[in-house]
Each structure stands twice: as C-alpha cells, then as structure tokens.
Design a protein around this motif. Structure first.
Motif, PDB file in Angstrom:
ATOM      1  N   ALA A 113       0.835  -1.207   0.000  1.00 40.40           N
ATOM      2  CA  ALA A 113       0.000   0.000   0.000  1.00 40.40           C
ATOM      3  C   ALA A 113       0.868   1.254   0.000  1.00 40.40           C
ATOM      4  O   ALA A 113       0.577   2.230  -0.702  1.00 40.40           O
ATOM      5  CB  ALA A 113      -0.929  -0.013   1.207  1.00 40.40           C
ATOM      6  N   LYS A 120       3.946   1.517  -1.180  1.00 34.96           N
ATOM      7  CA  LYS A 120       4.569   1.647  -2.496  1.00 34.96           C
ATOM      8  C   LYS A 120       3.589   2.238  -3.505  1.00 34.96           C
ATOM      9  O   LYS A 120       3.967   3.068  -4.350  1.00 34.96           O
ATOM     10  CB  LYS A 120       5.063   0.279  -2.984  1.00 34.96           C
ATOM     11  N   TYR A 121       2.342   1.827  -3.411  1.00 35.05           N
ATOM     12  CA  TYR A 121       1.318   2.364  -4.316  1.00 35.05           C
ATOM     13  C   TYR A 121       1.164   3.864  -4.113  1.00 35.05           C
ATOM     14  O   TYR A 121       1.086   4.625  -5.093  1.00 35.05           O
ATOM     15  CB  TYR A 121      -0.003   1.648  -4.057  1.00 35.05           C
ATOM     16  N   ARG A 122       1.155   4.301  -2.854  1.00 40.95           N
ATOM     17  CA  ARG A 122       1.030   5.733  -2.578  1.00 40.95           C
ATOM     18  C   ARG A 122       2.266   6.485  -3.073  1.00 40.95           C
ATOM     19  O   ARG A 122       2.163   7.581  -3.623  1.00 40.95           O
ATOM     20  CB  ARG A 122       0.840   5.968  -1.070  1.00 40.95           C
TER      21      ARG A 122
END
Length: 384
Positions: free
Chosen positions: A268, A270-272
């Motif tokens: 999560a 890394k996605y942000r």
C-alpha cells in the motif's frame, strides 16, 4: 597388498597404529599407503576421512586397487610404525548423515516402489534423488516416520550374507552386485547394499529434517539434514524467528501472519509513493514543456521511477531527455529517451565514454554509468 580395513571391524575406532607400506609424492602432496587403516576412503557417496597420521595432516582418503591411499601434507618414512587419528567429529557427522539417508531412502522406496538414483553427502547437506515424485504432505509424513525410527532406536545391523541368503534377501542396490556383498539393515526402515560407515543404532542419528523436495527429471530431489546439522539448523531457524518476532512485535508462533501484514502495508505504501512520484514527475514535465534536450539529476529513484520520470519529461520536452539518479561515489543509474530519431549510437558512445552499461530500444534506453556528475554533464554538453 590390500590394506586391512579397520573401519569395517569397528566404525567407532578413532586412533590406531600401522606400518607405512609406501609413500609417493603426487599432486595431492604425498600418497601414503599403510598395512592397516581406520581412515574410510571416499566411496558410496560418503567422503573420505581426514585427520592425522604420524603427526602429518591427512587431507583426504581414497581406495586404489584394494589399497587405502592417504593424501598427506608431508612424507612419512616407509617401514615406520605411525599412529593415526581420525577427525572424529567430522566422521561421526558423516555417519549420522549417511545413516539418516538410509532411513529416509528406505522409507521412500518402500512407500512408492521407486529407486534411489542419486546420493551426495555434501559439506552442508545431503541430497537424494528418486525416480518418483513426492508431494509436500507426503514429505512431512516421511520425515515423521523417519524420526519415529530414531525414537525407537532401531539397530543398524551389518552382515555379509552367503550367496543363497543374499539371493533371497530384498535389499536396495543401484547396480547388480557379485561376490561378497555388505548389507546394512535398519529393521523396518531399510535394507541396502552399502560400503559406508554407520552408527550402531538409529538413536545416534539424533533427528532428521527434510528441507526441500524439488522436481528432478522424472522424480524428485530431496535435501535433508541429520544429527548435529539438523540440530544446528533448527537452532538457527528458532533464533532467527525469535529476532523476527521482536522486530515485528509479534508472538513467536505468529510471525508469518505478522510478515503478511507488513507486506500488505508495504504494498500500500509503495502504491502511494508511485502516485506521489507521478504527480512530481508531471510537475517536472510541465517545467520543461517544449524545452528540447533536457538533462536531469534526481535523488533516490528506482529504475522504474527513472523510466516513468524520463517518459513524462521526454514527452513534454520534445527532444532528448536524460534522467540520472545516484551519486559520484556509488555510480549513476540512467534513463534516456528521444522523441524522434534513434538513440542507439548515442547510448553506445555514452557507455564507452562514461564506463557504462545498458541499452534498450531505438527511442529509449536504461542502464548505469561509473562516471561523475561533472563527466556526465560534459558528455551531454559535447553531444547535443
């Protein structure tokens, strides 16, 4: 003259005396032959013994035409009486591994009606090949059964059956045998023709761990540990798991779930981060809209982030875009893009001039260079 094999009379014999029959210099140091020896020579998948002979280090042991050849670090006087000392810790470890392998191989071959087609007793683990697949659940059952043989402390029995008795005996062997055959049996677990050294009873194997089962040819390759190796492995795994439990603030029995939670949180995050990076790269692209050739140095970008930054800025600038991330001390990673034309000659020249490596397509390339920032800037300035 054949060497008297004391290790067959007593596999637990650690020291002995013998007469030096010959000593010849060779690529191994000195090849020493004795009239009798407790040093086991390499054979049957078991490594040769090491130790001391007449105060000289024995680095390996092999059999040659019935003679036991000791590879010695210095010469020994022919005809002299010398004392021999086996490296017992190493020998007993090999006995534990070899006996453990017999138990496992016997159980697997009996269960699946297959053959042991390969065996290597290495310095770190034992590898056994079978011509039949073994599933993870079946591997766990075999490991449990092998350790039950140990807990029952079944004996290891050595015999040399007469021809008629041997013909009637169901025993494992990788090849057809003739003459006197040495049979090693652990009742209810294995019966096998073998020339190696073994423990007196299964309890001395201590414990067996089957570490992995990987497909190999038409069967499976199993990696195992026995005895002290298995104990040391278990201790290391327990110690590591305890450290993980502290780092993750989780109970020792709940570390897998804690790791799964951390992985979800990391994914999560890394996605942000990618979202933040893309917004930053879009802003940078807006700065260089229509600027033509652009050279940027950005901090802490991964190869994927370098690619995304270069694509966005390169599309906006409508020229050649080079993005570098790293440092003079550790080197620089790069991504280079061109809106029109072919980059490949430019990239080859850049790699040659800046100690680089990498490449890609006609309009995009990635790699790394070992040059300084000043050298990179000078190269781009000289190659507009």
């Amino acid at each position: 003259m054949a060497t008297e094999k004391l290790y067959y009379t007593d596999a637990y014999l650690r020291s002995f005396t013998a007469r030096v029959v010959s000593c010849d210099e060779s690529k191994n140091g000195y090849d020493v032959v004795l009239d009798r020896s407790a040093f086991y020579p390499e054979g049957g998948g078991q490594p040769g013994d090491t130790g001391m002979l007449g105060g000289v280090r024995v680095t390996d042991t092999h059999e040659r035409g019935g003679e036991i050849v000791h590879y010695c670090a210095a010469p020994l006087e022919v005809g002299a009486e010398v004392g021999g000392e086996i490296d017992w810790a190493r020998r007993f470890d090999l006995m534990q591994q070899h006996s453990g392998e017999h138990i496992v191989s016997g159980l697997i071959c009996a269960r699946f009606g297959c053959d042991n087609v390969g065996f290597h007793l290495g310095a770190e683990s034992v590898v056994i090949d079978f011509n039949h697949p073994v599933q993870p659940g079946e591997l766990a059952e075999i490991e449990r059964a092998a350790n039950e043989v140990i807990w029952e402390n079944r004996p290891f029995e050595i015999s040399y059956p007469a021809p008629a008795a041997l013909e009637a005996l169901a025993y494992r062997s990788k090849k057809e045998l003739s003459g006197q055959v040495r049979i090693v049996e652990c009742p209810g677990a294995d019966c096998c023709a073998c020339c190696g050294t073994h423990v007196r009873s299964a309890g001395e194997v201590g414990v067996i761990r089957l570490l992995s089962a990987k497909p190999f040819r038409d069967g499976v390759r199993i990696e195992m540990l026995a005895g002290r190796r298995a104990y040391d492995y278990g201790s290391a795994v327990i110690g590591q798991n305890s450290r993980i439990s502290v780092l993750l603030s989780a109970k020792v029995g709940e570390t897998a779930a804690a790791v799964a939670r951390v992985q979800e949180e990391l994914a999560a995050a890394k996605y942000r981060v990618v979202g933040f990076e893309n917004r930053w790269f879009a802003a940078r692209a807006a700065e260089y809209a229509g600027a033509g050739n652009v050279l940027l140095f950005e901090e802490g970008l991964s190869p994927d982030a370098l690619r995304r930054c270069c694509e966005l800025v390169g599309e906006a600038c409508r020229g050649r875009c080079g993005v570098f991330s790293g440092s003079d001390a550790e080197g620089w990673k790069y991504a280079v893009r061109v809106s029109e034309g072919d980059l490949r000659d430019f990239v080859r020249a850049m790699n040659a001039a800046l100690s680089g490596r990498g490449g890609g397509k006609a309009n995009f390339a990635q790699g790394s260079v070992g040059a300084t920032r000043a050298e990179i800037e000078a190269f781009f300035a000289a190659n507009p």
